[in-house]
Design an enzyme around this catalytic site. Structure first.
Site, PDB file in Angstrom:
ATOM      1  N   ARG A   1       0.793  -1.226   0.000  1.00 43.88           N
ATOM      2  CA  ARG A   1       0.000   0.000   0.000  1.00 43.88           C
ATOM      3  C   ARG A   1       0.826   1.277   0.000  1.00 43.88           C
ATOM      4  O   ARG A   1       0.304   2.355  -0.187  1.00 43.88           O
ATOM      5  CB  ARG A   1      -0.916   0.011   1.227  1.00 43.88           C
ATOM      6  CG  ARG A   1      -2.109  -0.906   1.034  1.00 43.88           C
ATOM      7  CD  ARG A   1      -3.071  -0.776   2.153  1.00 43.88           C
ATOM      8  NE  ARG A   1      -2.398  -1.036   3.430  1.00 43.88           N
ATOM      9  CZ  ARG A   1      -3.030  -1.176   4.579  1.00 43.88           C
ATOM     10  NH1 ARG A   1      -4.325  -1.064   4.629  1.00 43.88           N
ATOM     11  NH2 ARG A   1      -2.367  -1.421   5.681  1.00 43.88           N
TER      12      ARG A   1
ATOM     13  N   LYS B   1      -2.485 -20.771   4.827  1.00 40.95           N
ATOM     14  CA  LYS B   1      -3.186 -21.235   6.014  1.00 40.95           C
ATOM     15  C   LYS B   1      -2.931 -20.245   7.143  1.00 40.95           C
ATOM     16  O   LYS B   1      -1.960 -19.531   7.058  1.00 40.95           O
ATOM     17  CB  LYS B   1      -2.695 -22.612   6.426  1.00 40.95           C
ATOM     18  CG  LYS B   1      -1.187 -22.761   6.463  1.00 40.95           C
ATOM     19  CD  LYS B   1      -0.401 -22.689   7.734  1.00 40.95           C
ATOM     20  CE  LYS B   1      -0.825 -21.989   8.925  1.00 40.95           C
ATOM     21  NZ  LYS B   1       0.311 -21.473   9.723  1.00 40.95           N
TER      22      LYS B   1
ATOM     23  N   HIS C   1       2.607 -25.438   3.564  1.00 44.64           N
ATOM     24  CA  HIS C   1       3.959 -25.668   3.048  1.00 44.64           C
ATOM     25  C   HIS C   1       4.570 -26.979   3.559  1.00 44.64           C
ATOM     26  O   HIS C   1       5.530 -27.471   2.991  1.00 44.64           O
ATOM     27  CB  HIS C   1       4.877 -24.473   3.321  1.00 44.64           C
ATOM     28  CG  HIS C   1       5.350 -24.342   4.730  1.00 44.64           C
ATOM     29  ND1 HIS C   1       4.566 -23.852   5.734  1.00 44.64           N
ATOM     30  CD2 HIS C   1       6.539 -24.639   5.308  1.00 44.64           C
ATOM     31  CE1 HIS C   1       5.245 -23.854   6.863  1.00 44.64           C
ATOM     32  NE2 HIS C   1       6.456 -24.327   6.645  1.00 44.64           N
TER      33      HIS C   1
ATOM     34  N   LYS D   1       7.475 -30.244   1.828  1.00 42.42           N
ATOM     35  CA  LYS D   1       8.752 -30.668   2.418  1.00 42.42           C
ATOM     36  C   LYS D   1       9.149 -32.034   1.863  1.00 42.42           C
ATOM     37  O   LYS D   1       8.302 -32.907   1.679  1.00 42.42           O
ATOM     38  CB  LYS D   1       8.646 -30.726   3.945  1.00 42.42           C
ATOM     39  CG  LYS D   1       8.555 -29.327   4.569  1.00 42.42           C
ATOM     40  CD  LYS D   1       8.558 -29.417   6.079  1.00 42.42           C
ATOM     41  CE  LYS D   1       8.260 -28.062   6.720  1.00 42.42           C
ATOM     42  NZ  LYS D   1       9.438 -27.218   6.898  1.00 42.42           N
TER      43      LYS D   1
ATOM     44  N   GLU E   1       9.517 -26.353  17.904  1.00 41.92           N
ATOM     45  CA  GLU E   1      10.301 -25.191  17.483  1.00 41.92           C
ATOM     46  C   GLU E   1      10.973 -24.577  18.705  1.00 41.92           C
ATOM     47  O   GLU E   1      10.446 -24.658  19.818  1.00 41.92           O
ATOM     48  CB  GLU E   1       9.384 -24.135  16.851  1.00 41.92           C
ATOM     49  CG  GLU E   1       8.685 -24.614  15.604  1.00 41.92           C
ATOM     50  CD  GLU E   1       7.840 -23.500  14.980  1.00 41.92           C
ATOM     51  OE1 GLU E   1       8.337 -22.877  14.038  1.00 41.92           O
ATOM     52  OE2 GLU E   1       6.727 -23.249  15.458  1.00 41.92           O
TER      53      GLU E   1
ATOM     54  N   ASP F   1      -2.740 -22.507  14.346  1.00 40.88           N
ATOM     55  CA  ASP F   1      -1.551 -22.169  13.562  1.00 40.88           C
ATOM     56  C   ASP F   1      -0.852 -23.425  13.031  1.00 40.88           C
ATOM     57  O   ASP F   1      -0.295 -23.406  11.938  1.00 40.88           O
ATOM     58  CB  ASP F   1      -0.587 -21.360  14.447  1.00 40.88           C
ATOM     59  CG  ASP F   1       0.651 -20.883  13.693  1.00 40.88           C
ATOM     60  OD1 ASP F   1       0.493 -20.280  12.624  1.00 40.88           O
ATOM     61  OD2 ASP F   1       1.780 -21.118  14.186  1.00 40.88           O
TER      62      ASP F   1
ATOM     63  N   HIS G   1      -0.778 -28.183   9.438  1.00 40.13           N
ATOM     64  CA  HIS G   1       0.431 -28.993   9.249  1.00 40.13           C
ATOM     65  C   HIS G   1       0.337 -30.372   9.907  1.00 40.13           C
ATOM     66  O   HIS G   1       0.606 -31.390   9.281  1.00 40.13           O
ATOM     67  CB  HIS G   1       1.672 -28.281   9.809  1.00 40.13           C
ATOM     68  CG  HIS G   1       1.890 -26.901   9.257  1.00 40.13           C
ATOM     69  ND1 HIS G   1       1.586 -26.559   7.959  1.00 40.13           N
ATOM     70  CD2 HIS G   1       2.405 -25.776   9.809  1.00 40.13           C
ATOM     71  CE1 HIS G   1       1.893 -25.282   7.754  1.00 40.13           C
ATOM     72  NE2 HIS G   1       2.386 -24.784   8.861  1.00 40.13           N
TER      73      HIS G   1
ATOM     74  N   LYS H   1       6.048 -23.832  20.623  1.00 41.77           N
ATOM     75  CA  LYS H   1       7.128 -22.850  20.482  1.00 41.77           C
ATOM     76  C   LYS H   1       7.966 -22.915  21.756  1.00 41.77           C
ATOM     77  O   LYS H   1       7.475 -23.294  22.823  1.00 41.77           O
ATOM     78  CB  LYS H   1       6.542 -21.444  20.362  1.00 41.77           C
ATOM     79  CG  LYS H   1       5.528 -21.284  19.230  1.00 41.77           C
ATOM     80  CD  LYS H   1       6.160 -20.693  17.999  1.00 41.77           C
ATOM     81  CE  LYS H   1       5.148 -20.456  16.907  1.00 41.77           C
ATOM     82  NZ  LYS H   1       5.699 -20.705  15.561  1.00 41.77           N
TER      83      LYS H   1
HETATM   84  C1  BG6 Z   1       3.954 -21.673   9.936  1.00 39.37           C
HETATM   85  C2  BG6 Z   1       3.453 -21.196  11.265  1.00 39.37           C
HETATM   86  O1  BG6 Z   1       2.888 -22.139   9.156  1.00 39.37           O
HETATM   87  O2  BG6 Z   1       4.895 -22.712  10.118  1.00 39.37           O
HETATM   88  C3  BG6 Z   1       4.615 -20.745  12.135  1.00 39.37           C
HETATM   89  O3  BG6 Z   1       2.547 -20.128  11.084  1.00 39.37           O
HETATM   90  C4  BG6 Z   1       5.673 -21.809  12.211  1.00 39.37           C
HETATM   91  O4  BG6 Z   1       4.169 -20.403  13.435  1.00 39.37           O
HETATM   92  C5  BG6 Z   1       6.039 -22.326  10.827  1.00 39.37           C
HETATM   93  O5  BG6 Z   1       6.812 -21.257  12.841  1.00 39.37           O
HETATM   94  C6  BG6 Z   1       6.963 -23.516  10.917  1.00 39.37           C
HETATM   95  O6  BG6 Z   1       7.399 -23.841   9.619  1.00 39.37           O
HETATM   96  P1  BG6 Z   1       8.778 -24.609   9.410  1.00 39.37           P
HETATM   97  O7  BG6 Z   1       8.819 -24.873   7.946  1.00 39.37           O
HETATM   98  O8  BG6 Z   1       9.843 -23.672   9.884  1.00 39.37           O
HETATM   99  O9  BG6 Z   1       8.689 -25.830  10.253  1.00 39.37           O
END
Ligand code: BG6
Length: 483
Positions: free
Chosen positions: A46, A144, A174, A178, A212, A231, A236, A334
């Site tokens: 924007r 997502k 995503h 992988k 993570e 999330d 995932h 996390k």
């Molecule tokens: C994302 C989440 O979809 O995936 C994040 O919104 C997360 O919170 C991330 O950190 C993890 O992805 P990857 O590929 O680093 O495992």
């Protein structure tokens, strides 16, 4: 193989996702020759800026990546020439006429990547339609989570569906891009060895961990409204579960695979107010340590108290002939002690041990590690070499991707973005999958709200609340985190 020149428009072109994931992925595809000169990549945002300003920003983000690769600098210079900047606001018409005209000058594959908040998806779809930017070769990509619950996801899917056909809508997760995740399908259906054993008679349980070490970083405004269940689990982890549990699809056809995943989602044992307390643990990190330094707690990062979970562990089951009685334990969080994502399939014990009194037997395990290093490990009992009698030990038979295949490890987004351009939806979620996932997730949230309790605290740098350990130990099993 090189793809014919195409147009890719990224809404949120200077945002975190674009700079950290999308543009690096596109750069690699350019460097490898798959994206050719003449392709246009348009960053939309924007604020007022020129193509040159935008290229400078992207150059800063990509320079460290380019520096690590042979010929990277020259490739970066070429890649930046593909980039353009377009100022647009989804809320008004300024700039749209000119943008639309420049896009429509040539007929080619046109991809709109909506790397913006899901509340804006409907508006974006409307504008694209109003300005005649959608034809048969147009595709749209959405991230997502689609919405925050089943109802909001329906509204988004309806809005997209009014202007795009389902085959034009690419709902990205995503994790499906992988390597190890795709390899799960290769292993299961490319070998005769696993499939006969892939059922309740031979499998004791399945664990899926996505851990993570990072906190919420700069994403607190988004994250606090989402939480780990929306999330990570809704998308995932459930997608991983589907790929482990699905029946053999009849082909690699996108719908053949998605039909099978959908059946798994629909067969999940429901979790609701009646059983949530036994089957789900949610946690939130307090201050502690991560990556060798002291880190603040979630509430401190956020600047206020919050009931949002940063950790979830749960137990479910796929109610089918194949899986009846086999627990699936899922956990994600996390600020855990390690960045490790893996799927662990634990087989049943041998029916009778002839080694009693000599060696204890550990069950076979198949460990698919998604990250940090991608590998497949099969744990077997083996004789310890030497003349000292028949002593057995549990040893890993390892397939490390880096060692076996070498080369640069490509990011999931590279594969997925090229699939969008090619129009291959296999690794994307179909509308009914998203709906089925929310249908299973929503009652868990409702149960938490009804119970009104706060997430259980855990110290940053530990494996979540002790209740998560109890969840699995009650069943006489343990989380595998050292495999
Ligand atoms: C994302 C989440 O979809 O995936 C994040 O919104 C997360 O919170 C991330 O950190 C993890 O992805 P990857 O590929 O680093 O495992």
């Amino acid at each position: 193989t090189p793809l014919p020149p195409f147009d890719l428009v990224i809404f949120g072109g200077s945002g975190d996702l674009a700079l950290r994931k999308l543009l690096p992925a596109l750069f690699h595809r350019y460097h490898d020759g798959q994206i050719v000169d003449g392709t246009r990549i348009v960053g939309v945002a924007r604020d007022v800026r020129s193509d040159e300003d935008y290229r400078a920003q992207v150059r800063t983000a990509l320079a460290p990546i380019a520096a690590t690769e042979g010929g990277g600098e020259a490739a970066l210079a070429g890649f930046l020439k593909l980039l353009h900047y377009q100022r647009l606001d989804l809320g008004n018409d300024a700039g749209w006429a000119e943008f639309s005209e420049s896009m429509r000058r040539e007929r080619r594959v046109r991809v709109f990547y909506l790397a913006v908040a899901p509340q804006l998806f409907a508006q974006a779809a409307q504008q694209l339609d109003a300005w005649k930017l959608i034809d048969a070769d147009t595709r749209v990509v959405v991230e997502k989570p689609i919405g925050t619950d089943g109802t909001s996801a329906d509204a988004i899917n309806d809005a997209l569906g009014r202007v795009f056909a389902e085959r034009q809508i690419f709902r990205i997760d995503h994790y499906l891009g992988k390597e190890t995740v795709q390899n799960l399908t290769a292993l299961r259906f490319g070998n005769a060895l696993f499939e006969p054993l892939w059922r309740a008679e031979h499998i004791d349980h399945v664990q899926i961990t996505v851990a993570e070490t990072i906190g919420v970083e700069g994403r607190a405004p988004y994250y606090d409204r989402a939480g780990a269940l929306r999330d990570m689990v809704q998308n995932h982890l459930l997608q991983l579960l589907c790929l482990v549990a699905m029946e053999p699809p009849t082909s690699l056809d996108a719908d053949a695979i998605r039909d099978e995943k959908l059946k798994v989602l629909r067969a999940l044992r429901p979790i609701d107010a009646g059983n949530a307390a036994q089957l789900v643990v949610r946690g939130q990190y307090r201050n502690g340590a991560a990556d060798g330094r002291a880190v603040p707690g979630y509430a401190e990062e956020l600047g206020r108290a919050s009931n949002t979970e940063t950790f979830v562990a749960l137990k479910t089951e796929v109610r089918s002939w194949r899986w009846a009685g086999v627990p699936f334990y899922l956990r994600t969080g996390k600020r855990l002690p390690a960045r490790v994502s893996e799927i662990v399939v634990t087989f049943r014990e041998v029916p009778h041990s002839i080694f009693e009194g000599v060696s204890a037997l550990a069950p076979n395990r198949l460990v698919l590690r998604l990250q940090p290093d991608e590998s497949v490990t099969l744990w077997l009992m083996n004789k310890v070499p030497g003349p000292g009698g028949l002593r057995l030990r549990h040893v890993p038979m390892d397939l490390s991707f880096a060692e076996t295949f070498g080369g640069r490890h490509s990011d999931a987004y590279e594969r997925l973005l090229m699939d969008v351009v090619r129009g291959n939806p296999m690794l994307f979620m179909r509308r009914d999958e998203v709906e089925a996932a929310w249908k299973w997730i929503d009652p868990i949230r409702a149960a938490w709200e009804a119970a009104g309790d706060a997430p259980k605290p855990y110290t940053a740098g530990t494996w979540g609340p002790s209740a998560a350990v109890a969840l699995i130990e009650r069943d006489g099993r343990t989380w595998q985190e050292d495999a």
